[in-house]
Design a protein around this motif. Structure first.
Motif, PDB file in Angstrom:
ATOM      1  N   TYR A 128     -25.658 -15.652 -29.986  1.00  0.00           N
ATOM      2  CA  TYR A 128     -25.752 -16.722 -29.307  1.00  0.00           C
ATOM      3  C   TYR A 128     -25.139 -16.812 -27.682  1.00  0.00           C
ATOM      4  O   TYR A 128     -25.271 -17.713 -26.886  1.00  0.00           O
ATOM      5  N   LYS A 136     -31.252 -12.049 -20.297  1.00  0.00           N
ATOM      6  CA  LYS A 136     -31.986 -12.373 -21.779  1.00  0.00           C
ATOM      7  C   LYS A 136     -31.917 -10.879 -22.300  1.00  0.00           C
ATOM      8  O   LYS A 136     -32.723 -10.836 -23.205  1.00  0.00           O
ATOM      9  N   ARG A 157     -31.755 -15.330 -32.639  1.00  0.00           N
ATOM     10  CA  ARG A 157     -31.897 -15.488 -31.335  1.00  0.00           C
ATOM     11  C   ARG A 157     -31.051 -17.140 -31.244  1.00  0.00           C
ATOM     12  O   ARG A 157     -31.971 -18.032 -31.497  1.00  0.00           O
ATOM     13  N   THR A 159     -28.909 -20.206 -29.175  1.00  0.00           N
ATOM     14  CA  THR A 159     -28.827 -20.746 -28.005  1.00  0.00           C
ATOM     15  C   THR A 159     -28.100 -22.066 -27.925  1.00  0.00           C
ATOM     16  O   THR A 159     -27.920 -22.657 -29.053  1.00  0.00           O
ATOM     17  N   THR A 161     -27.712 -25.693 -25.440  1.00  0.00           N
ATOM     18  CA  THR A 161     -28.584 -26.341 -24.566  1.00  0.00           C
ATOM     19  C   THR A 161     -27.844 -27.631 -24.027  1.00  0.00           C
ATOM     20  O   THR A 161     -28.283 -28.098 -22.992  1.00  0.00           O
ATOM     21  N   GLU A 176     -28.783 -22.655 -21.728  1.00  0.00           N
ATOM     22  CA  GLU A 176     -29.956 -22.452 -21.395  1.00  0.00           C
ATOM     23  C   GLU A 176     -30.910 -23.731 -21.682  1.00  0.00           C
ATOM     24  O   GLU A 176     -30.250 -24.727 -22.421  1.00  0.00           O
ATOM     25  N   TYR A 181     -35.118 -20.877 -24.047  1.00  0.00           N
ATOM     26  CA  TYR A 181     -34.853 -20.335 -25.271  1.00  0.00           C
ATOM     27  C   TYR A 181     -36.127 -20.013 -26.080  1.00  0.00           C
ATOM     28  O   TYR A 181     -36.159 -18.830 -26.474  1.00  0.00           O
ATOM     29  N   PRO A 207     -30.864 -21.739 -33.459  1.00  0.00           N
ATOM     30  CA  PRO A 207     -29.790 -22.588 -32.372  1.00  0.00           C
ATOM     31  C   PRO A 207     -28.517 -22.619 -32.959  1.00  0.00           C
ATOM     32  O   PRO A 207     -28.393 -22.773 -34.190  1.00  0.00           O
ATOM     33  N   CYS A 213     -26.473 -28.780 -28.977  1.00  0.00           N
ATOM     34  CA  CYS A 213     -27.885 -28.601 -28.699  1.00  0.00           C
ATOM     35  C   CYS A 213     -28.509 -30.020 -28.665  1.00  0.00           C
ATOM     36  O   CYS A 213     -27.937 -30.766 -29.307  1.00  0.00           O
ATOM     37  N   THR A 217     -34.386 -29.152 -29.140  1.00  0.00           N
ATOM     38  CA  THR A 217     -34.027 -27.634 -29.373  1.00  0.00           C
ATOM     39  C   THR A 217     -34.400 -27.325 -30.787  1.00  0.00           C
ATOM     40  O   THR A 217     -34.850 -26.370 -31.152  1.00  0.00           O
TER      41      THR A 217
END
Length: 463
Positions: A128, A136, A157, A159, A161, A176, A181, A207, A213, A217
């Protein structure tokens, strides 16, 4: 296809459904898979491995890690035992935000090497850490590292947010948008996700955690992941429930359930904060838990009731977790630690987990958690992922009558003699077979010093 015969193993612990152990037996590998197991196999092979006095085990499967954190460990300035998880996140992210893609690459090599040397052949990493410096490229650099070392790699993957002014705890230059994402998930799935048997790389949409988040998301992750046929993962039940109740009026699992982030294609990390009713929900939904024993001990958190979870049909697997809360990437050590925790726990509560059950949690359950029915046990047509230990060493004398329970119970946590992934020997006799280890270690140290040690005050003093 290359064939390899592992000949005359003292014991082959299969971890199959019948819990077979073969004594004085052979194991034949053909290409990426196991062809046969039995005594005195009549088979010619391109390579013969003398396994006399050796025990053979299925490769361990790691279901939660943060490889980038191997360069953010052994720091007295981030004293995890004296913090809550949200407080720790607030401090540690001040370091994370300066990480670049060279740190990602070399820290991933470091963690993967540690895993392979200790019998882990397939690993999931929750990546993350996407900063202005990594761009990226983070998962791409990890895939590069995994290919070099020969480990099976499932990339989560992740993220974050939610900005700080909305209640998040993530620095602005690590945030992001949900669209960013999703776009990168689409790119990575197209490049790396291989769902065929014996695949070496897959992508998971992950996530980071609900407290950092936006709801969309997670909801859009659910829609996207199920369209593309990939699994999902997040942190849940590690001290954030009070924040979630204050913010949304509901506990984290209820929040995820209402969004749709639940089901047999979802597993969560930690979960020590869940209630009995929530554990029962996980069992009904087919959701898994990645248990990470080392950070639980460091943080003084409740011990996961693994016997109860077994009875509720919750699939529990094992993870190292990131080195910022573990300082090690040995899943074999985590397996021993997890079993000792359960032995202590069972003194006051019923439902003890045997050492052999812990081995199957680290193998069979790990493979199931990642959706890999081609891994996790030693059987014909399964992937040839395995490791050997030398059972003829003096320190193991007197313990060899029970190879199934040996590893967690006797504390066998050192390096394996040999680790094989997908039919290829990647670690043997103290050597990573595909790389110049000392060259990579020196390069990694230089990157850590340049990017983190010199410019980052947390390596020296953090108020």
């Amino acid at each position: 296809m290359k064939t390899t015969l592992i000949r005359q193993a003292r014991a082959i612990v299969t971890c199959d459904a019948q819990d077979h152990v073969y004594y004085d037996a052979d194991l034949l590998v053909e290409g990426p898979k196991i062809k046969a197991i039995g005594q005195h196999l009549d088979a010619a092979a391109d390579e013969v491995i003398d396994a006399r006095d050796r025990f053979v085990y299925p490769g361990l499967v790691n279901t939660h890690h943060h490889f980038f954190q191997t360069f953010v460990r052994n720091l007295k300035t981030i004293d995890y035992p004296n913090m809550t998880v949200p407080d720790w996140i607030d401090k540690i992210y001040r370091i994370f935000q300066v990480i670049d893609d060279e740190v990602i690459y070399y820290s991933s090599l470091t963690a993967m090497a540690d895993l392979l040397k200790h019998g882990c052949t397939c690993a999931f990493d929750h990546q993350y850490c996407f900063t202005k410096a990594t761009g990226k490229r983070a998962v791409d650099r990890q895939m590069e590292a995994a290919k070099q070392l020969g480990i099976r790699y499932h990339a989560g993957r992740g993220t974050d947010t939610l900005p700080r002014d909305k209640g998040g705890s993530i620095p602005e230059n690590m945030l992001e948008t949900t669209d960013e994402y999703l776009e990168d998930c689409d790119r990575l799935i197209g490049l790396y996700h291989d769902s065929k048997p014996y695949s070496m790389s897959q992508i998971v949409m992950a996530p980071c955690q609900p407290i950092n988040c936006y709801p969309e998301t997670f909801s859009e992750t659910v829609d996207f992941a199920r369209r593309r046929g990939v699994r999902m993962h997040t942190h849940l039940g590690e001290g954030e429930n009070e924040i979630m109740v204050e913010r949304w009026g509901k506990r984290t699992l209820d929040w995820c359930r209402d969004i749709g982030f639940a089901g047999p294609d979802v597993w969560i990390a930690h979960a020590w904060e869940l209630t009995d009713e929530e554990y029962a929900f996980l069992g009904r939904e087919g959701m898994g838990i990645s248990h990470c024993p080392s950070p639980a001990i460091l943080g003084g958190f409740p011990i996961l009731p693994m016997g109860k979870l077994r009875d509720l049909n919750v699939c529990v697997s094992l993870g190292c977790d990131g080195s910022a809360t573990n300082d090690s990437s040995s899943l074999m050590d985590s397996m021993r630690t997890a079993w000792m925790m359960q032995a202590f726990y069972s003194k006051e509560r019923c439902g003890c987990i045997s050492p052999y059950e812990m081995l199957k949690i680290a193998t069979v359950n790990g493979a199931k958690t990642l959706g890999r029915n081609d891994l996790g046990s030693l059987e014909p047509e399964k992937g040839a992922d395995l490791f050997l230990i030398d059972a003829g060493r003096l320190e193991l004398a007197g313990a060899l009558h029970d190879p199934k329970n040996l590893l967690p119970r006797a504390g066998v946590t050192g390096c394996t003699e040999l680790t094989m992934v997908n039919g290829k020997v990647v670690w043997r006799d103290g050597t990573l077979t595909g790389v110049d280890e000392r060259k990579l270690a020196a390069e990694g140290e230089a990157v850590c010093t340049r990017v983190l040690r010199q410019p980052c005050e947390a390596f020296h003093n953090l108020d």
